[in-house]
Design a protein around this motif. Sequence first.
Motif, short mmCIF file in Angstrom:
data_model
loop_
_atom_site.label_atom_id
_atom_site.label_comp_id
_atom_site.label_asym_id
_atom_site.label_seq_id
_atom_site.Cartn_x
_atom_site.Cartn_y
_atom_site.Cartn_z
N THR A 96 71.65 81.62 162.64
CA THR A 96 72.28 80.37 162.25
C THR A 96 72.73 79.57 163.47
OG1 THR A 96 72.98 81.32 160.14
CG2 THR A 96 74.17 79.37 160.90
N ALA A 97 73.27 80.27 164.46
CA ALA A 97 73.73 79.59 165.67
C ALA A 97 72.57 78.91 166.41
CB ALA A 97 74.43 80.59 166.59
N GLU A 184 79.07 80.27 157.75
CA GLU A 184 79.83 79.14 157.21
C GLU A 184 80.69 78.50 158.29
OE1 GLU A 184 82.03 79.37 153.67
OE2 GLU A 184 80.56 80.53 152.53
N HIS A 185 81.38 79.34 159.06
CA HIS A 185 82.26 78.81 160.10
C HIS A 185 81.46 78.05 161.17
CE1 HIS A 185 85.51 82.04 159.09
NE2 HIS A 185 85.54 81.00 158.27
N LEU A 186 80.32 78.62 161.56
CA LEU A 186 79.48 77.94 162.54
C LEU A 186 78.99 76.60 162.02
CD1 LEU A 186 77.37 81.00 163.76
CD2 LEU A 186 79.13 79.79 165.09
N ALA A 187 78.56 76.58 160.74
CA ALA A 187 78.05 75.35 160.15
C ALA A 187 79.15 74.29 160.04
CB ALA A 187 77.44 75.63 158.79
N VAL A 198 77.31 69.53 155.50
CA VAL A 198 76.88 70.89 155.15
C VAL A 198 77.38 71.22 153.76
CG1 VAL A 198 77.05 73.35 155.67
CG2 VAL A 198 76.85 71.70 157.54
N SER A 199 76.50 71.74 152.91
CA SER A 199 76.89 72.38 151.66
C SER A 199 76.59 73.86 151.78
CB SER A 199 76.15 71.78 150.46
OG SER A 199 76.63 70.49 150.15
N ALA A 200 77.63 74.70 151.66
CA ALA A 200 77.47 76.15 151.69
C ALA A 200 77.49 76.65 150.26
CB ALA A 200 78.59 76.80 152.51
#
Length: 345
Positions: A96-97, A184-187, A198-200
């Motif tokens: 993700t990162a 989620e935190h990264l996004a 962003v939608s998680a």
Amino acid sequence: MRVLLTGGAGFIGRQVRHQLVAEGHEVVVLDSFRPDVHTHKPAPRPGLIVGDVRDGATVAAALDGIDTVIHLAAKVGLGVDLDDLDDYVSSNSLGTAVLLRQLAHTKIRHVVYASSMVVYGEGRYDCDQHGQVAPGPRRTEDLEAGRFEPPCPICGAQLRPGLVAESALLDPRNAYAASKLNGEHLAASWARETGGRVSALRFHNVYGPGMPRNTPYAGVAAIFRSMLERGEAPRVFEDGRQRRDFIHVRDIATAVTMSAAALPHQPAFTAYNVGSGTMQTIGDVATALSRAYNGPAPVVTGQYRLGDVRHITASSARLKDTLGWKPAYDLTTGLADLVAGGHRW
């Protein structure tokens, strides 16, 4: 939209791709075809990039001409043992990162991120005396003794499980859960720094045609189905009364595409539960699958896994109220579709 769909060759990804194409969107799939999920790795072709989301050059090339990213690529499941720990962090957190780093160098500002209900740990619980409480991890000695229900952390009384909302405390209990929450935190950080959206989507227990077979990383419905196809009785852990929310993969796909279309009008970061809204026990689902496949009745084993939580069921009211989404399948119609095989792309 012109969409980059990471993990688009997976169980959920195939249905999301089918839904996107049906809605008239152009889709580019990026998938590594990891061997613990796929039996073979195809050659690249137009619309399919065979590569790892952790490879920055591959991701950068895949983003050319894209306006929306749907990020499903991940190592899923509870894991087998702690030897999986670094793979979850590498595949999910690092993957993700790398994707977000490459996005920061483009004009793409719309991302749907596949999260999971596992970020909550245990679901919602209420004590008659102390109201809503958050029980800690269950003790090994209680599980060994068959005491599976978490007690009130204040008075030790029996708790009433309920529906968890997106505002609930986040308390991941295993490596997969921790990696999904880290994503989620990264996004959210990427969205704040770039002005992105962003939608998680916190998926609950997904089932349906195309579920993975014969892998310890599959969800419980897929594991039960594989047992039944081998002529074996589904083996149900604990006492079978664990509460879950089972959601059909096509309902997941419509939630994903609706979320992607709504991104321009959403806040910087929004989390949505995606569940059917109907509680089922693990034992209920094992029994329903046994009947659907005319197989042997489930066996309740009393076994347990330390990373499992007792109850987790969701309220999907935010997704329904905000985007107008609603599930089309209940467990009866969904299992009938599973047995029939459904359509594939």
